[in-house]
Design a protein around this motif. Structure first.
Motif, PDB file in Angstrom:
ATOM      1  N   GLN A 102       0.867  -1.406   0.050  1.00 30.59           N
ATOM      2  CA  GLN A 102      -0.051  -0.005   0.089  1.00 30.59           C
ATOM      3  C   GLN A 102       0.927   1.420  -0.069  1.00 30.59           C
ATOM      4  O   GLN A 102       0.477   2.131  -0.699  1.00 30.59           O
ATOM      5  CB  GLN A 102      -0.874   0.092   1.255  1.00 30.59           C
ATOM      6  CG  GLN A 102      -2.221  -0.195   1.145  1.00 30.59           C
ATOM      7  CD  GLN A 102      -2.999  -0.001   2.592  1.00 30.59           C
ATOM      8  OE1 GLN A 102      -2.784  -0.837   3.320  1.00 30.59           O
ATOM      9  NE2 GLN A 102      -3.897   0.833   2.613  1.00 30.59           N
ATOM     10  N   TYR A 103       1.820   1.423   0.931  1.00 32.00           N
ATOM     11  CA  TYR A 103       2.602   2.451   1.215  1.00 32.00           C
ATOM     12  C   TYR A 103       3.815   2.537   0.247  1.00 32.00           C
ATOM     13  O   TYR A 103       4.483   3.576   0.379  1.00 32.00           O
ATOM     14  CB  TYR A 103       2.938   2.869   2.660  1.00 32.00           C
ATOM     15  CG  TYR A 103       1.655   2.584   3.378  1.00 32.00           C
ATOM     16  CD1 TYR A 103       0.363   3.149   2.916  1.00 32.00           C
ATOM     17  CD2 TYR A 103       1.814   2.002   4.647  1.00 32.00           C
ATOM     18  CE1 TYR A 103      -0.614   3.072   4.035  1.00 32.00           C
ATOM     19  CE2 TYR A 103       0.695   1.955   5.640  1.00 32.00           C
ATOM     20  CZ  TYR A 103      -0.460   2.629   5.204  1.00 32.00           C
ATOM     21  OH  TYR A 103      -1.465   2.342   6.063  1.00 32.00           O
ATOM     22  N   HIS A 104       4.371   1.480  -0.161  1.00 35.66           N
ATOM     23  CA  HIS A 104       5.656   1.666  -0.794  1.00 35.66           C
ATOM     24  C   HIS A 104       5.563   1.060  -2.352  1.00 35.66           C
ATOM     25  O   HIS A 104       6.533   0.697  -2.952  1.00 35.66           O
ATOM     26  CB  HIS A 104       6.722   0.742  -0.064  1.00 35.66           C
ATOM     27  CG  HIS A 104       6.815   1.353   1.374  1.00 35.66           C
ATOM     28  ND1 HIS A 104       7.701   2.368   1.513  1.00 35.66           N
ATOM     29  CD2 HIS A 104       6.214   0.990   2.616  1.00 35.66           C
ATOM     30  CE1 HIS A 104       7.541   2.658   2.947  1.00 35.66           C
ATOM     31  NE2 HIS A 104       6.526   1.658   3.539  1.00 35.66           N
ATOM     32  N   GLY A 105       4.334   0.922  -2.602  1.00 40.57           N
ATOM     33  CA  GLY A 105       3.981   0.441  -4.249  1.00 40.57           C
ATOM     34  C   GLY A 105       4.712  -0.869  -4.514  1.00 40.57           C
ATOM     35  O   GLY A 105       5.110  -0.997  -5.742  1.00 40.57           O
ATOM     36  N   GLU A 106       4.650  -1.902  -3.702  1.00 43.29           N
ATOM     37  CA  GLU A 106       5.292  -3.163  -4.003  1.00 43.29           C
ATOM     38  C   GLU A 106       4.064  -3.998  -4.569  1.00 43.29           C
ATOM     39  O   GLU A 106       2.999  -4.109  -4.276  1.00 43.29           O
ATOM     40  CB  GLU A 106       5.597  -3.951  -2.771  1.00 43.29           C
ATOM     41  CG  GLU A 106       6.870  -3.427  -2.110  1.00 43.29           C
ATOM     42  CD  GLU A 106       7.553  -4.143  -0.945  1.00 43.29           C
ATOM     43  OE1 GLU A 106       7.296  -5.301  -1.027  1.00 43.29           O
ATOM     44  OE2 GLU A 106       8.511  -3.707  -0.294  1.00 43.29           O
ATOM     45  N   THR A 107       4.838  -4.266  -6.090  1.00 40.67           N
ATOM     46  CA  THR A 107       3.788  -5.006  -6.781  1.00 40.67           C
ATOM     47  C   THR A 107       3.988  -6.731  -6.575  1.00 40.67           C
ATOM     48  O   THR A 107       4.881  -7.089  -5.876  1.00 40.67           O
ATOM     49  CB  THR A 107       4.057  -5.026  -8.527  1.00 40.67           C
ATOM     50  OG1 THR A 107       5.655  -5.341  -8.490  1.00 40.67           O
ATOM     51  CG2 THR A 107       4.144  -3.603  -8.774  1.00 40.67           C
ATOM     52  N   ASP A 108       3.263  -7.500  -7.151  1.00 38.81           N
ATOM     53  CA  ASP A 108       3.234  -8.919  -6.939  1.00 38.81           C
ATOM     54  C   ASP A 108       4.469  -9.548  -7.333  1.00 38.81           C
ATOM     55  O   ASP A 108       5.173 -10.219  -6.890  1.00 38.81           O
ATOM     56  CB  ASP A 108       2.178  -9.613  -7.812  1.00 38.81           C
ATOM     57  CG  ASP A 108       0.832  -9.555  -7.281  1.00 38.81           C
ATOM     58  OD1 ASP A 108       0.814  -9.296  -5.991  1.00 38.81           O
ATOM     59  OD2 ASP A 108      -0.355  -9.801  -8.001  1.00 38.81           O
TER      60      ASP A 108
END
Ligand code: 3PY
Length: 250
Positions: A102-108
């Protein structure tokens, strides 16, 4: 023999040298005497991993990080490599916690790469999956968690039996709302079936429930057939609560 459940604390961005020492000492004191009912771990902010190594070395509690870089080493300012985690004795690294998504834009894909990097160095990734409230209300829960787990399966291949999965419904994280044991079990069963399609040993994979698991609700969640432990937020900052969750994991 049946695999022991795993109770892992996620301290998030909490703690201090003094508070950590008091907390860990109280936990170790509380564990004296009896054989622990579950395997245990504490996942701390990176600067405290050296402290956990010195406090927990030789104890029944393992320790780990809350994130790890997808990169091996080099020009990645602010990142912590898995080799560094290894030097401080980490057995686990949480990857893809919803707060990082959510806050650090981590994708799958990033989360899967982190899991792969951890595994390659012998650190067990705790791969988090879970749906938001909007996704649940739209009937997308199953599709979301399957997509998230599929990314990890696709990337790590036959090593999938060496990961830990944590199902954390985003709407239950830090909100005090918990999935009912039946709601949680339903999603865990979906994840187990997905693992079964990827490996002949799907039961070797711990599938933890996370999301406001606490001393009061742990026993009923941990009694579900596909809930193999917990990833514990706030309640892992209190020794008595954490130990009660561990005791309810029989
Ligand atoms: C929670 O308990 O809310 C968590 O997010 C644990 O990771």
């Amino acid at each position: 023999t049946k695999m022991k459940k795993l109770i892992a604390g996620n301290w998030k961005m909490n703690g201090s040298l003094a508070a950590n020492e008091a907390l860990v000492k109280a936990m170790l004191e509380g564990l004296q005497g009896a054989e622990p009912a579950a395997d245990m771990a504490l996942c701390a902010p990176a600067p405290y991993l050296a402290q956990l190594q010195s406090l927990l070395q030789g104890s029944p509690i393992a320790w780990g990080a809350q994130d790890v870089s997808a990169h091996e080493q080099g020009a990645y300012t602010g990142e912590v490599s898995v080799a560094m985690l290894k030097e401080f004795g980490c057995r686990y690294a949480i990857v893809g916690h919803s707060e990082r998504r959510q806050y650090h834009g981590e994708t799958d894909e990033v989360v899967a790469a982190k899991a792969q990097r951890a595994l390659a160095a012998g650190v067990t990734p705790i791969v988090c999956v879970g749906e938001t409230l909007a996704q649940r209300e739209a009937g997308e829960t199953e599709a979301v968690v399957k997509r998230q787990l599929a990314a990890a399966i696709h990337t790590v291949g036959h090593c999938i039996t060496e990961i830990v999965v944590a199902y954390e419904p985003v709407w239950a994280i830090g909100t005090g709302k918990t999935a009912t044991p039946e709601m949680a079990q339903a999603v865990h069963a979906v994840l187990r079936a997905q693992l079964a399609a990827a490996t002949t040993h799907p039961k070797r994979v711990h599938i933890l429930y996370g999301g406001s698991m606490n001393a009061a609700n742990a026993a009923s969640l941990l009694a579900q057939p596909d809930i193999d432990g917990g990833l514990i937020g706030g309640a892992s900052l209190k020794a008595a609560d954490f130990l009660q969750i561990v005791a309810s994991a029989r």
